[in-house]
Design an enzyme around this catalytic site. Structure first.
Site, PDB file in Angstrom:
ATOM      1  CG  ASP A  75      -0.253  -0.073   2.530  1.00 41.96           C
ATOM      2  OD1 ASP A  75       0.967   0.151   2.568  1.00 41.96           O
ATOM      3  OD2 ASP A  75      -0.921  -0.353   3.540  1.00 41.96           O
TER       4      ASP A  75
ATOM      5  CG  ASP B  89      -6.084  -4.955   2.087  1.00 47.05           C
ATOM      6  OD1 ASP B  89      -5.601  -4.611   3.178  1.00 47.05           O
ATOM      7  OD2 ASP B  89      -6.628  -4.156   1.299  1.00 47.05           O
TER       8      ASP B  89
ATOM      9  CB  CYS C  12     -13.495 -25.928   8.631  1.00 43.43           C
ATOM     10  SG  CYS C  12     -11.860 -25.300   8.187  1.00 43.43           S
TER      11      CYS C  12
ATOM     12  CB  CYS D 158      -8.267 -25.711   8.039  1.00 44.24           C
ATOM     13  SG  CYS D 158      -8.642 -25.394   9.786  1.00 44.24           S
TER      14      CYS D 158
END
Length: 371
Positions: free
Chosen positions: A94, A267, A305, A307
């Protein structure tokens, strides 16, 4: 010639959602995409290898903080951000504008740039559009951002109009001094909550010509409904054939609405910051792992999930880690949250490819209503 190549693959027939591909000097990105934030050249609690494992394709680094410490010259001497932090994928930096302007009374804005005091030691510094380009070129990200003024909310029309016009002048200065051909430069559309100012800003930036365009000045304190409205009325002012980036929005529902409006890149620190505070994201909404109700809960964070964390650890154990102040609590919560965010993006991409994003969006909200 641009340092990046963006291809629009498909637009969903029932919404403005877009499926795309963005090729950079350090790899290809599938869009829509969420970019984990690595403020100090690190995504907190995660190694670069772990970021790859959870599906990160591009990360964001913070110009202001890296300028303050360790300094952009040092990063350049160490081979740039990619070598310095051992991340071989794409990086977006940024401009430093949001952080500088968030200093409030510690900074003074003029046409030339911004004079400000360091949040670290109170020392005085000055960043102009030219300085921001110099810093970002030294850092070596694949995508760099124009220096802009991020106006406060609320602010009156006259102030926002004046600020937006200066941002356009600063954008031209950024383009004029940019040297590196291997970095793409994005312009930042400002204009507050006013549709006509957003249109004027977008058209002024397109006249200058950039590799991509970002929507700045949202998620600055306005109500969610207004934020979603701004994304909705602003997207049509953006070029169809360039990547579109909404800066700093991060709640899952905000990402869904951003994609629905036709944006490609997002983001936010929310998944990582919330993880360190014991807040995890699931397919059925937010879950506060600190709660006593989870003290003996054998379930994973999210039974749906897949993960690493949900495969191996219970809510009871994660609560115990957090209450004990263990570093592993931050690591595991962050792992899960980033996996959730990046899986949400993968699901959105698949839905757009199959022309069913409206159903995907409806199912996203329906699950939350049943919790």
């Amino acid at each position: 010639m641009s340092a990046i190549d963006f291809k629009l693959i498909k637009t969903d027939s029932s919404s403005a959602a877009r499926l795309g591909s963005l090729t950079t000097p350090h790899g290809k990105i599938d869009t829509p995409i969420f970019m984990p934030v690595g403020t100090h050249a690190t995504v907190k609690a995660m190694t670069p290898e772990e970021l790859t494992e959870v599906g990160a394709q591009i990360i964001l680094a913070n110009t202001y903080h890296l300028y303050m410490r360790p300094g952009h010259e040092l990063v350049a001497r160490m081979g740039g951000l990619h070598e310095f932090m051992h991340w071989q994928g794409p990086i977006l930096t940024d401009s430093g504008g949001f952080q500088v302007f968030s200093l409030g009374e510690l900074r003074k804005i003029t046409e030339e740039g911004v004079k400000f005091q360091s949040h670290l030691d109170g020392s005085y510094h000055f960043i102009s559009p030219e300085t921001s380009m110099e810093i970002q070129e030294a850092l070596g990200g694949d995508i760099i951002m124009c220096f802009d003024e991020c106006p406060p909310y609320p602010a009156d029309y006259a102030y926002i109009a004046k600020s937006m016009e200066m941002t356009s002048r600063w954008a031209l200065r950024c383009k004029n001094v940019k040297k590196r051909a291997d970095q793409a430069l994005f312009g930042i559309v400002q204009g507050g909550m006013f549709s006509d100012l957003r249109e004027r800003s977008a058209l002024a930036l397109q006249e200058i010509g950039f590799d991509g365009y970002a929507l700045g000045g949202v998620s600055v304190g306005e109500e969610k409904e207004l934020m979603h409205d701004v994304m909705g009325f602003s997207a049509p002012f953006f070029p169809v054939d360039k990547p579109r980036y909404v800066m700093g929005i991060g709640a899952p529902e905000d990402l869904i609405e951003g994609i629905n409006a036709g944006f490609d890149m997002f983001d936010c620190v929310m998944p990582t910051r919330n993880a360190r505070n014991g807040m995890v994201f699931t397919s059925f909404g937010r879950l506060n792992i600190k709660g006593s109700r989870y003290a003996e809960d054998r379930l994973p964070i999210d039974p749906e999930c897949g993960c690493y964390v949900c495969k191996n650890y219970s809510r009871a154990y994660l609560r115990h880690l957090f209450k004990s102040g263990e570093i592993l609590a931050s690591r595991l919560n962050t792992w899960h949250n980033l996996h959730y965010y990046l899986s949400l993006m993968a699901g959105a991409r698949q839905a757009i490819a199959e022309d069913r994003f409206a159903d995907f969006r409806r199912d996203f909200y329906a699950k939350r209503e049943t919790m």
